[in-house]
Design an enzyme around this catalytic site. Sequence first.
Site, PDB file in Angstrom:
ATOM      1  N   PRO A 154      22.518   2.277   9.735  1.00 40.94           N
ATOM      2  CA  PRO A 154      21.843   2.827  10.921  1.00 40.94           C
ATOM      3  C   PRO A 154      21.888   4.356  10.950  1.00 40.94           C
ATOM      4  O   PRO A 154      21.095   4.999  11.630  1.00 40.94           O
ATOM      5  CB  PRO A 154      22.643   2.250  12.084  1.00 40.94           C
ATOM      6  CG  PRO A 154      23.404   1.103  11.531  1.00 40.94           C
ATOM      7  CD  PRO A 154      23.655   1.431  10.087  1.00 40.94           C
ATOM      8  N   GLU A 180      31.776  -3.671  10.180  1.00 37.15           N
ATOM      9  CA  GLU A 180      31.459  -2.455  10.955  1.00 37.15           C
ATOM     10  C   GLU A 180      30.797  -1.394  10.087  1.00 37.15           C
ATOM     11  O   GLU A 180      30.242  -0.419  10.588  1.00 37.15           O
ATOM     12  CB  GLU A 180      32.747  -1.886  11.587  1.00 37.15           C
ATOM     13  CG  GLU A 180      33.383  -2.813  12.608  1.00 37.15           C
ATOM     14  CD  GLU A 180      32.352  -3.285  13.641  1.00 37.15           C
ATOM     15  OE1 GLU A 180      32.175  -4.518  13.782  1.00 37.15           O
ATOM     16  OE2 GLU A 180      31.687  -2.411  14.238  1.00 37.15           O
ATOM     17  N   ARG A 186       5.163  -3.765  -3.290  1.00 36.26           N
ATOM     18  CA  ARG A 186       3.704  -3.911  -3.221  1.00 36.26           C
ATOM     19  C   ARG A 186       2.979  -2.614  -3.564  1.00 36.26           C
ATOM     20  O   ARG A 186       1.759  -2.607  -3.754  1.00 36.26           O
ATOM     21  CB  ARG A 186       3.266  -4.401  -1.829  1.00 36.26           C
ATOM     22  CG  ARG A 186       3.646  -3.494  -0.672  1.00 36.26           C
ATOM     23  CD  ARG A 186       3.378  -4.132   0.662  1.00 36.26           C
ATOM     24  NE  ARG A 186       1.975  -4.378   0.881  1.00 36.26           N
ATOM     25  CZ  ARG A 186       1.088  -3.435   1.172  1.00 36.26           C
ATOM     26  NH1 ARG A 186       1.489  -2.173   1.266  1.00 36.26           N
ATOM     27  NH2 ARG A 186      -0.181  -3.727   1.379  1.00 36.26           N
ATOM     28  N   ASP A 198      -3.925   0.873   3.282  1.00 42.90           N
ATOM     29  CA  ASP A 198      -2.817   0.381   4.099  1.00 42.90           C
ATOM     30  C   ASP A 198      -2.739   1.074   5.443  1.00 42.90           C
ATOM     31  O   ASP A 198      -3.059   2.252   5.559  1.00 42.90           O
ATOM     32  CB  ASP A 198      -1.475   0.697   3.400  1.00 42.90           C
ATOM     33  CG  ASP A 198      -1.018  -0.456   2.541  1.00 42.90           C
ATOM     34  OD1 ASP A 198      -0.084  -0.257   1.765  1.00 42.90           O
ATOM     35  OD2 ASP A 198      -1.619  -1.537   2.665  1.00 42.90           O
TER      36      ASP A 198
HETATM   37  C1  4FV Z   1      21.056  -1.216   9.204  1.00 43.88           C
HETATM   38  C2  4FV Z   1      19.937  -0.644   9.817  1.00 43.88           C
HETATM   39  C3  4FV Z   1      22.188  -1.846   9.884  1.00 43.88           C
HETATM   40  C4  4FV Z   1      25.423  -1.775  10.225  1.00 43.88           C
HETATM   41  C5  4FV Z   1      26.763  -2.420  10.114  1.00 43.88           C
HETATM   42  C6  4FV Z   1      25.211  -3.543   8.667  1.00 43.88           C
HETATM   43  C7  4FV Z   1      24.453  -2.774   9.692  1.00 43.88           C
HETATM   44  C8  4FV Z   1      26.610  -3.574   9.170  1.00 43.88           C
HETATM   45  N1  4FV Z   1      20.905  -1.084   7.882  1.00 43.88           N
HETATM   46  N2  4FV Z   1      19.120  -0.192   8.837  1.00 43.88           N
HETATM   47  N3  4FV Z   1      19.662  -0.548  11.138  1.00 43.88           N
HETATM   48  N4  4FV Z   1      23.258  -2.148   9.102  1.00 43.88           N
HETATM   49  O1  4FV Z   1      22.146  -2.069  11.092  1.00 43.88           O
HETATM   50  O2  4FV Z   1      19.704  -0.480   7.681  1.00 43.88           O
HETATM   51  O3  4FV Z   1      27.480  -3.358   8.097  1.00 43.88           O
END
Ligand code: 4FV
Length: 257
Positions: free
Chosen positions: A97, A124, A162, A177
């Site tokens: 995130p 986490e 793609r 696209d």
């Molecule tokens: C996430 C996102 C995401 C965070 C903790 C996996 C999680 C757990 N990955 N974009 N939004 N990952 O939420 O790519 O480990």
Amino acid sequence: MGEAAVDGTMKVCVLTLFPELFGPFWDHGIIRRAIQGDKLNPLTINIRDHAEGRHRVTDDRPYGGGCGMVMKPEPLSAALSAAKQRLPMAKTLLLSPQGKRFDQQMAQSLAAADELILVCGRYEGVDERFIDGHVDAEISIGDFVLTGGELGAMVVIDAVARLIPGVLGNEDSAENDTFSDGLVEHAHYTRPPVYDNQRVPDVLLSGNHQEIDRWRREAALIRTMLKRPDLLDQREFSPQEREILKKWRRDIDSLLG
Ligand code: 4FV
């Protein structure tokens, strides 16, 4: 990001605790066809296979306390070394995130790479020292929290695959696209010509491709204004689009008398 695909095949390696999640993903639709056509060469590595000890532990409690668990750096970097033996030129991308927001532009730049390694976190998150020492970039698929990075990795691989030359049927479909020119796509219609008492726009049945192109450009512009005005903020309008907008302004002015 990454050298252009010399042999036209993109090698992608996914580091995950759940490689079985990717089986159905590799085995269906355009992704399956890309793999069968040697345009995409996927590899999954189970991080737990690179964990030490009888219990092959891959996570532990967070220093400083708090809830949840954190992925240990050692199994991750051992799994990454195994991946780099197969994909020595690859950039290492962590799904998280905290990452840069994934979009069509990033998909287009990743599609030029020859090799990619995608790391999927769980719990986490992963120990920061693994990120500092081994991750080239973090990618986020959106401002929400997933239970793991696997779905993010599939989203990235799907959008990138793609765009690999030769994966989609006729070349130009990726050209038109959504977002490829910063607009959402025009509406799509297929048979029957009347459905639910709604007719397909006549111009699309006219065979007049110049008029059809113009209608599609106009439709894309108005749908973007209605559905995603944010996309127009920084956007330069093409001369054709400026003509369309001026015509609307004239129409609106005449309506207002
Ligand atoms: C996430 C996102 C995401 C965070 C903790 C996996 C999680 C757990 N990955 N974009 N939004 N990952 O939420 O790519 O480990």
